[in-house]
Design a protein around this motif. Structure first.
Motif, mmCIF file in Angstrom:
data_model
loop_
_atom_site.group_PDB
_atom_site.id
_atom_site.type_symbol
_atom_site.label_atom_id
_atom_site.label_comp_id
_atom_site.label_asym_id
_atom_site.label_seq_id
_atom_site.Cartn_x
_atom_site.Cartn_y
_atom_site.Cartn_z
ATOM 1 N N UNK A 184 0.824 -1.201 0.000
ATOM 2 C CA UNK A 184 0.000 0.000 0.000
ATOM 3 C C UNK A 184 0.863 1.257 0.000
ATOM 4 N N UNK A 185 1.914 1.261 0.836
ATOM 5 C CA UNK A 185 2.793 2.425 0.909
ATOM 6 C C UNK A 185 3.465 2.674 -0.431
ATOM 7 N N UNK A 186 3.956 1.588 -1.056
ATOM 8 C CA UNK A 186 4.552 1.720 -2.389
ATOM 9 C C UNK A 186 3.530 2.166 -3.411
ATOM 10 N N UNK A 187 2.297 1.667 -3.262
ATOM 11 C CA UNK A 187 1.230 2.044 -4.182
ATOM 12 C C UNK A 187 0.903 3.521 -4.105
ATOM 13 N N UNK A 188 0.934 4.076 -2.891
ATOM 14 C CA UNK A 188 0.673 5.510 -2.714
ATOM 15 C C UNK A 188 1.702 6.333 -3.479
ATOM 16 N N UNK A 189 2.966 5.941 -3.363
ATOM 17 C CA UNK A 189 4.030 6.658 -4.067
ATOM 18 C C UNK A 189 3.835 6.585 -5.580
ATOM 19 N N UNK A 190 3.429 5.427 -6.064
ATOM 20 C CA UNK A 190 3.204 5.256 -7.497
ATOM 21 C C UNK A 190 2.026 6.103 -7.965
ATOM 22 N N UNK B 134 0.927 8.896 -6.658
ATOM 23 C CA UNK B 134 1.343 10.298 -6.669
ATOM 24 C C UNK B 134 2.163 10.600 -7.923
ATOM 25 N N UNK B 135 3.105 9.729 -8.238
ATOM 26 C CA UNK B 135 3.976 9.949 -9.405
ATOM 27 C C UNK B 135 3.171 9.969 -10.705
ATOM 28 N N UNK B 136 2.278 8.989 -10.872
ATOM 29 C CA UNK B 136 1.468 8.918 -12.095
ATOM 30 C C UNK B 136 0.527 10.115 -12.188
ATOM 31 N N UNK B 137 -0.062 10.488 -11.036
ATOM 32 C CA UNK B 137 -1.006 11.605 -11.023
ATOM 33 C C UNK B 137 -0.318 12.921 -11.382
ATOM 34 N N UNK B 138 0.903 13.127 -10.895
ATOM 35 C CA UNK B 138 1.631 14.362 -11.221
ATOM 36 C C UNK B 138 1.907 14.435 -12.713
ATOM 37 N N UNK B 139 2.401 13.341 -13.271
ATOM 38 C CA UNK B 139 2.700 13.321 -14.706
ATOM 39 C C UNK B 139 1.432 13.495 -15.540
ATOM 40 N N UNK B 140 0.376 12.762 -15.147
ATOM 41 C CA UNK B 140 -0.877 12.857 -15.890
ATOM 42 C C UNK B 140 -1.463 14.255 -15.838
ATOM 43 N N UNK B 141 -1.481 14.849 -14.641
ATOM 44 C CA UNK B 141 -2.033 16.192 -14.478
ATOM 45 C C UNK B 141 -1.218 17.224 -15.257
ATOM 46 N N UNK B 142 0.098 17.058 -15.223
ATOM 47 C CA UNK B 142 0.960 18.004 -15.935
ATOM 48 C C UNK B 142 0.675 17.983 -17.433
ATOM 49 N N UNK B 143 0.574 16.795 -18.011
ATOM 50 C CA UNK B 143 0.361 16.713 -19.453
ATOM 51 C C UNK B 143 -1.057 17.128 -19.850
ATOM 52 N N UNK C 236 -7.828 7.035 6.337
ATOM 53 C CA UNK C 236 -7.678 8.143 5.395
ATOM 54 C C UNK C 236 -6.588 9.113 5.806
ATOM 55 N N UNK C 237 -6.523 9.413 7.104
ATOM 56 C CA UNK C 237 -5.497 10.333 7.598
ATOM 57 C C UNK C 237 -4.110 9.746 7.428
ATOM 58 N N UNK C 238 -3.966 8.475 7.751
ATOM 59 C CA UNK C 238 -2.655 7.826 7.615
ATOM 60 C C UNK C 238 -2.200 7.796 6.162
ATOM 61 N N UNK C 239 -3.113 7.421 5.263
ATOM 62 C CA UNK C 239 -2.776 7.368 3.841
ATOM 63 C C UNK C 239 -2.424 8.769 3.340
ATOM 64 N N UNK C 240 -3.208 9.761 3.781
ATOM 65 C CA UNK C 240 -2.952 11.134 3.350
ATOM 66 C C UNK C 240 -1.588 11.617 3.835
ATOM 67 N N UNK C 241 -1.210 11.256 5.068
ATOM 68 C CA UNK C 241 0.083 11.685 5.587
ATOM 69 C C UNK C 241 1.232 11.046 4.815
ATOM 70 N N UNK C 242 1.062 9.790 4.428
ATOM 71 C CA UNK C 242 2.083 9.149 3.589
ATOM 72 C C UNK C 242 2.180 9.879 2.256
ATOM 73 N N UNK C 243 1.018 10.269 1.730
ATOM 74 C CA UNK C 243 0.971 11.003 0.461
ATOM 75 C C UNK C 243 1.650 12.367 0.592
ATOM 76 N N UNK D 25 -8.308 2.013 -8.823
ATOM 77 C CA UNK D 25 -7.644 0.841 -9.406
ATOM 78 C C UNK D 25 -6.623 0.245 -8.428
ATOM 79 N N UNK D 26 -5.908 1.107 -7.694
ATOM 80 C CA UNK D 26 -4.937 0.622 -6.727
ATOM 81 C C UNK D 26 -5.620 -0.205 -5.641
ATOM 82 N N UNK D 27 -6.753 0.273 -5.147
ATOM 83 C CA UNK D 27 -7.487 -0.447 -4.111
ATOM 84 C C UNK D 27 -7.906 -1.825 -4.607
#
Length: 338
Positions: A100-106, A108-117, A219-226, A330-332
């Protein structure tokens, strides 16, 4: 020194008093809902945001309220988040595993790239596209504030980006709970979904608190990792982004103090070092301060600011949020979280 403290306190009192009035009104409306309908359809957390935003949009507040409102929207909510750590056990997220922790990082990375483009495809300037991408994908205004000096962003771009994350952040908080039955999400799944999609930590509390405490904690824990992803993102931008001034954001912007405080109290609670009698008062205080900070957050949001930023930015922010939501869902499902 004491004179300065008294002077600063006097400056904060009008705005904090207004936040307090909105908070009391939110509690009163929640009680009225329960009396009339047998349950509260809108919790005090959400009502505080709505009432605050209505006041800000409909009335021209005297500038003397501004200092207290800013303090309530920042310091009060940060203290509330720290206190929330007392009621959370680290095992809640560790039980979900490193996946899950690794999934959160992924995500974030995909969302940044997708949002930027998406932003670039819509014709937004590169720096503004980066601001919106980081704001949507990490932690809203805090991410925008941290990234802006790294990429030498224009003040107007920063203001527009912050205006949209503020207003749309409130909209997301109001809409997200309705997705629970539509997507058949369990409390744990919804907590993860909200933690991955909502902009700010206190807004996660507002979006999940009305559903269940399990959703709020997860939700708070996941958000803090994010949020912790902000450090690596800012570092990458500072190393590879275009720099003219050579500025670097302070460490406090990469890893905010309230995250450190939350994690510290969470560790102490998980280790059994916090007395049992202190837990309930801390939870009650965290709840009240959270709702008060929601009132301050609403009082800082003028819904008319959306109209000033332009339709193109609106489309980009909404599409970016939809991309983030799809990736999170999809991650969930991919991790098989029940």
């Amino acid at each position: 020194m004491s004179v300065n403290v008294i002077t600063n306190t006097k400056k904060l009192l009008p705005g904090l008093a207004l936040c307090g009035l909105v908070t009391v009104a939110a509690f009163a409306l929640e009680s009225l809902e329960t009396h009339l309908f047998g349950r509260a359809w809108l919790e005090s957390l959400v009502l505080a945001i709505l009432l605050g935003s209505i006041v800000r949009t409909c009335y021209s507040l005297n500038p003397r309220f501004d200092a207290g409102i800013r303090f309530g929207a920042k310091m009060v909510l940060e203290i509330a988040v720290v206190l929330l750590g007392v009621s959370v056990s680290a095992g809640a997220i560790l039980d979900k595993g490193a996946d899950l922790i690794g999934g959160i990082a992924i995500v974030v990375a995909i969302a940044i790239l997708g949002s930027y483009y998406i932003g670039r495809a819509a014709g937004l300037p590169s720096k503004m596209a980066i601001l919106i991408a980081c704001g949507n994908s990490i932690c809203g205004n805090s991410a925008i504030a941290a990234v802006a000096p790294v990429i030498d962003a224009d003040g107007k771009d920063v203001a527009a980006s912050i205006a949209f994350t503020a207003v749309l952040g409130v909209v997301v908080v109001l809409v997200l709970p309705f997705l629970v039955p539509l997507l058949s999400l369990s409390p744990v799944q919804y907590g993860i979904f909200a933690g991955l999609t909502v902009y700010a930590v206190p807004q996660v509390l507002a979006a999940t608190g009305a559903v269940s405490m399990t959703s709020a904690h997860i939700g708070t824990l996941v958000k803090l990792v994010r949020v912790l992803m902000l450090g690596p993102v800012v570092l990458v931008l500072s190393l590879f982004g275009r720099k003219e001034s050579g500025l670097r954001p302070p460490l406090s912007q990469m890893v905010p103090w309230f995250i450190v405080g939350f994690l510290l109290l969470m560790v102490l609670r998980s280790s059994g070092l916090i007395p049992q009698f202190a837990i309930q008062p801390a939870q009650i205080s965290a709840n009240f301060l959270t709702i008060m900070s929601m009132a301050a957050l609403g009082l800082g949001v003028d819904a008319r600011s959306v109209l000033k930023a332009g339709g193109r930015v609106t489309v980009v922010v909404i599409l970016s949020l939809l991309v983030l939501s799809v990736i999170s869902f999809c991650l969930i499902k991919l991790l098989g979280i029940a």
